[in-house]
Design an enzyme around this catalytic site. Structure first.
Site, PDB file in Angstrom:
ATOM      1  N   ASP A  69      -0.300   2.644   1.510  1.00 24.42           N
ATOM      2  CA  ASP A  69      -1.404   2.888   0.586  1.00 24.42           C
ATOM      3  C   ASP A  69      -2.631   2.097   1.013  1.00 24.42           C
ATOM      4  O   ASP A  69      -2.521   1.088   1.716  1.00 24.42           O
ATOM      5  CB  ASP A  69      -1.021   2.457  -0.839  1.00 24.42           C
ATOM      6  CG  ASP A  69       0.147   3.272  -1.374  1.00 24.42           C
ATOM      7  OD1 ASP A  69       0.352   4.396  -0.903  1.00 24.42           O
ATOM      8  OD2 ASP A  69       0.847   2.756  -2.272  1.00 24.42           O
TER       9      ASP A  69
HETATM   10  N1  URA Z   1       5.519   1.954  -1.247  1.00 19.97           N
HETATM   11  C1  URA Z   1       4.350   1.972  -1.912  1.00 19.97           C
HETATM   12  O1  URA Z   1       4.327   2.090  -3.136  1.00 19.97           O
HETATM   13  N2  URA Z   1       3.206   1.875  -1.204  1.00 19.97           N
HETATM   14  C2  URA Z   1       3.177   1.700   0.139  1.00 19.97           C
HETATM   15  O2  URA Z   1       2.091   1.586   0.736  1.00 19.97           O
HETATM   16  C3  URA Z   1       4.400   1.673   0.826  1.00 19.97           C
HETATM   17  C4  URA Z   1       5.564   1.800   0.102  1.00 19.97           C
END
Ligand code: URA
Length: 235
Positions: free
Chosen positions: A103
């Protein structure tokens, strides 16, 4: 390999532009300026230099990046710059892409490559490559939440409960968990399903490969043979 072709393969522009670089004495092979764009170069363990910067000959570009917050993993980002802008333009020209996505606000180990096979092997759901995350949570962590994450939580759009492969309390508001799947916002959704909330998320490792302590936020480096072995890609 012919020098102009080698430079083009490494993202230094069109064949014509690469010939220009060589003719202007901007390219050295193993420390010696080479003025012949058509010279046949032995690519074994080759280090070539362009404008004083050393480049290893790399059939494929395989990299790790310590991803900072505020960057999107997409090649066509919507709201924030792409992580690829943190790489030299020559690597972007090679069409490298992140292996899986973190993310925008997640930090830590991100692998990037133009090797379709490496990307496939590490992304394949069947291979269940473990990824370790450190999550900072809003509320203090209860053992019951850890137990829930280990036995499985039900997420929207998932028919079966999803469980962490490993999970431990790493601090009052710190949770270390290992996932072998790569579902959308998986850590955040799993932690939310236990009644807590992820406020910051950091990926520490993929397979046996950990983020090196000396790789600063926003920095990248080539994956070594040992790194690729740790990823189970080379034997
Ligand atoms: N899980 C998440 O919620 N975000 C990420 O970036 C990676 C794994």
């Amino acid at each position: 390999m012919q020098l102009d072709k080698l430079l083009q393969k490494h993202g230094f522009g069109t064949r014509r532009a690469c010939r220009g670089l060589v003719r202007h004495e901007r390219v050295a092979i193993n420390g010696q300026i080479c003025e012949d764009p058509f010279a046949e170069i032995d690519t074994n363990d080759l280090i070539f230099t362009v404008d004083g910067v050393d480049w290893p000959y790399a059939e494929f570009a395989c990299l790790m990046l310590n991803k900072p917050a505020g960057y999107e993993c997409s090649r066509k980002p919507l709201h924030h710059p792409s992580v690829l802008t943190l790489l030299p333009v020559q690597l972007r020209e090679r069409d490298v892409q992140p292996i899986g996505r973190l993310d925008e606000d997640t930090t830590g180990l991100l692998l990037i490559t133009d090797d379709g096979q490496l990307n496939h092997v590490l992304s394949s759901a069947r291979r269940k490559v473990p990824k370790v995350y450190l999550a900072t949570t809003k509320h203090s962590i209860e053992q019951a939440q850890v137990d829930q994450l280990l036995t499985g939580v039900l997420l929207n759009d998932e028919p079966e409960p999803i469980c962490a492969a490993a999970c431990e309390i790493a601090g009052e508001h710190l949770l270390r968990l290992t996932l072998t799947q790569g579902k959308y916002h998986q850590v955040k959704r799993m932690v939310a399903a236990t009644g807590n909330r992820v406020e910051a998320l950091h990926r520490e490792s993929v397979g046996e490969l950990s983020l090196p302590a000396d790789l600063k936020s926003g920095e990248w480096r080539w994956l070594s043979t040992v790194d690729l072995q740790k990823l189970g890609y080379l034997s």
